[in-house]
Design an enzyme around this catalytic site. Structure first.
Site, mmCIF file in Angstrom:
data_model
loop_
_atom_site.group_PDB
_atom_site.id
_atom_site.type_symbol
_atom_site.label_atom_id
_atom_site.label_comp_id
_atom_site.label_asym_id
_atom_site.label_seq_id
_atom_site.Cartn_x
_atom_site.Cartn_y
_atom_site.Cartn_z
ATOM 1 N N SER B 10 48.114 33.876 52.878
ATOM 2 C CA SER B 10 47.114 33.902 51.811
ATOM 3 C C SER B 10 47.665 34.667 50.611
ATOM 4 O O SER B 10 48.660 35.386 50.708
ATOM 5 C CB SER B 10 45.805 34.503 52.326
ATOM 6 O OG SER B 10 46.017 35.782 52.870
ATOM 7 N N CYS B 11 46.978 34.501 49.483
ATOM 8 C CA CYS B 11 47.365 35.161 48.233
ATOM 9 C C CYS B 11 47.439 36.664 48.439
ATOM 10 O O CYS B 11 46.583 37.200 49.114
ATOM 11 C CB CYS B 11 46.340 34.900 47.139
ATOM 12 S SG CYS B 11 46.441 33.280 46.422
ATOM 13 N N PRO B 12 48.347 37.358 47.829
ATOM 14 C CA PRO B 12 49.472 36.881 47.017
ATOM 15 C C PRO B 12 50.784 36.897 47.801
ATOM 16 O O PRO B 12 51.844 37.025 47.221
ATOM 17 C CB PRO B 12 49.517 37.943 45.909
ATOM 18 C CG PRO B 12 49.195 39.212 46.658
ATOM 19 C CD PRO B 12 48.285 38.827 47.809
#
Lengths: 356, 69
Positions: B10-12
Site C-alpha cells: 500500500s501507499c507509499p
C-alpha cells in the site's frame, strides 16, 4: 503545471464547493463532508451507539463507496484484494476514529472547518502534520504492514458496497421492524444528526466526489506525507483546492466566521485538538491513507480498507458508549486517556512492524 | 539489473522502496508491482529523479517497468 495537477486541484475545488453547498442545503455547519462524523452517524443509525443527537444514515458515505466502486469498475481497477494485517488495520481504524472524534472531525472536516474560519482547526492541522511526520519516521525505519494479495474471487470486494446498498434501501423504504423501540435505523430528532441535506442531493454529492476521488487518488494524509517524503505536491494540491473551494462559497453564503470561540461542532481544548488529529495523521500514514481514501479504496475491492471502515464504525460506537468523543464542551478524561493510549499503541505498531 | 518487488504494497511503500534503491546508487532498476496507483506513483518518482521509464508489462493488475539513467 501538467493536466493531472490541474485535475486534482479542480477536484479539490469541487469537493470544497460541494461541501459548502451541502451545508447550505441542511448539513451541520462546516460538515458538508466529514468521513468520521458521518460514519459515526451511521454507527448511531444502526444502533451501535445510542447518542441521540448523532444518528443518521448519511447518504454521502453510501455515495462515496458506490461512486468509487462504479468508477473503478469502468476503469478496470476494481479488484478484490486483502490480507495485509487485516485485524491490525481494523484496530487502527478504531483508534483513527477515536482521534477524529476527540478533535471532532476527520482531516477533510479539518480543512472545511478552517475554510469556515475555525481557528481551532488550524491547531489541529499542525497536530495532523506532526502526526503524518511521525508516521513518515516509521516508514523510513522500514514500517510495513505486509503485502495484500489478489483474491481468486471478486465476491469479497462487493460485500461492503452491498451492505451500504442495503442501508440505502432501508433509508429510502423507511421500514420499521420494532414500532415501540424503533429500528432498524435510528434517526436523531435534534442535534447534528438531525441536520441533513436532502437524501437525493447528498447521495449524488457522494457519487460525484467518489468518482473524483477515485480518479485523482485524493488523500489528505497522503498530501502531507508525499510532500515530506519525496517533495511531491500532487496530492497536496487537492488539499489546497478543498480549502479554497469551501472558503469562497463559505464567504458567499455568509458562513465564514473567524475565531476560536463558539465554532460549530467544535471545542477549544487546543491540546486535544492537536493530539486528536496527531493520532489521525499517524494512523492514516501507517495505513496508507486518510479516512476518505480508505472509503474510496473499500469501493475498489480493497478488503483491508473495508476493515478500516468497519473499525472506524465500531470505534465510533466505542467513542459514544464509553464517553470518549469530544463535544462543544470539550474532551472528557476518558477521551483524553483513549487518545494518548492510541498514540502509544500506534507508536508500538509503527515500531514493531519494521522489516529488516 | 536490480529488481524491486512492490507487489501488493500500500501507499507509499512502492515509492519508498524504489527511492531507497535509487538513493542506494542504482542506475538501472526492474520494478514489478500490481496496482495502477503504484505504477503511476513509481513512474512519476523515477521521471522526477531523471530516469527514463520503460513499461514492459502493463496489465490492469500487474505491471513491470525498467528505469534507466
Amino acid at each position: 503545471m501538467d493536466s493531472r495537477k490541474w485535475f486534482i486541484l479542480l477536484t479539490g475545488l469541487a469537493v470544497g464547493a460541494i461541501a459548502a453547498i451541502l451545508v447550505k442545503l441542511g448539513n451541520p455547519a462546516n460538515m458538508g463532508f466529514c468521513i468520521a462524523c458521518f460514519e459515526r452517524d451511521i454507527a448511531g443509525a444502526i444502533g451501535l451507539h445510542r447518542a441521540g443527537i448523532v444518528q443518521y444514515m448519511r447518504p454521502e458515505i453510501i455515495g462515496l463507496i458506490l461512486g468509487a466502486m462504479l468508477t473503478s469498475m469502468f476503469a478496470g481497477e476494481f479488484k478484490t484484494r486483502g490480507g495485509s494485517a487485516t485485524f491490525v488495520r481494523f484496530i487502527m481504524g478504531v483508534f483513527m476514529m477515536i482521534g477524529a472524534l476527540v478533535f471532532l472531525g476527520c482531516p477533510l472536516r479539518d480543512i472545511l472547518r478552517m475554510a469556515g474560519g475555525d481557528f481551532n482547526a488550524v491547531v489541529a492541522l499542525i497536530g495532523f502534520i506532526c502526526g503524518v511526520g511521525a508516521g513518515v519516521f516509521f516508514l523510513k525505519k522500514g514500517f510495513n504492514l505486509g503485502r495484500a494479495e489478489f483474491s481468486h474471487s471478486n465476491a469479497g470486494g462487493y460485500l461492503l458496497p452491498i451492505i451500504f446498498v442495503f442501508f440505502l434501501f432501508l433509508l429510502i423504504k423507511g421500514t420499521v421492524f420494532n414500532p415501540d423501540a424503533g429500528g432498524p435505523l435510528f434517526f436523531s430528532t435534534e442535534g447534528p444528526g438531525s441536520m441533513a441535506a436532502p437524501l437525493g442531493i447528498a447521495l449524488l454529492a457522494g457519487l460525484v466526489v467518489g468518482f473524483l476521488a477515485q480518479r485523482t487518488r485524493l488523500c489528505l494524509s497522503g498530501g502531507i506525507r508525499d510532500f515530506i517524503l519525496i517533495k511531491d505536491n500532487y496530492l497536496l494540491l487537492g488539499f489546497i483546492g478543498i480549502f479554497i473551494g469551501a472558503l469562497i462559497l463559505n464567504i458567499i453564503f455568509g458562513f465564514f466566521k473567524p475565531g476560536f470561540a463558539d465554532q460549530p461542532v467544535a471545542h477549544t481544548m487546543q491540546v486535544w485538538n492537536f493530539l486528536g488529529l496527531f493520532l489521525v495523521g499517524l494512523t492514516a500514514t501507517l495505513l496508507g491513507g486518510c479516512p476518505l481514501r480508505q472509503l474510496i479504496l473499500s469501493g475498489e475491492g480493497d478488503m483491508d480498507a473495508a476493515s478500516v471502515v468497519a473499525g472506524m464504525t465500531v470505534g465510533a460506537a466505542f467513542c459514544h458508549n464509553f464517553m470518549l468523543a469530544g463535544s462543544p464542551a470539550g474532551v472528557g478524561i476518558y477521551g483524553q486517556i483513549a487518545c494518548v493510549v492510541g498514540i502509544i499503541l500506534m507508536g508500538w505498531i509503527g515500531w514493531s512492524f519494521r522489516e529488516d | 539489473m536490480e529488481k524491486v518487488d512492490v507487489k501488493g504494497l500500500s501507499c507509499p511503500m512502492p515509492v519508498l522502496k524504489t527511492k531507497q534503491a535509487i538513493d542506494g546508487g542504482a542506475k538501472e532498476l526492474l520494478i514489478v508491482g500490481t496496482s495502477q496507483v503504484s505504477k503511476e506513483n513509481v513512474s512519476k518518482l523515477a521521471k522526477s529523479q531523471g530516469f527514463n521509464v520503460n513499461i514492459t508489462v502493463d496489465q490492469k493488475d500487474s505491471w513491470e517497468m525498467e528505469i534507466k539513467k
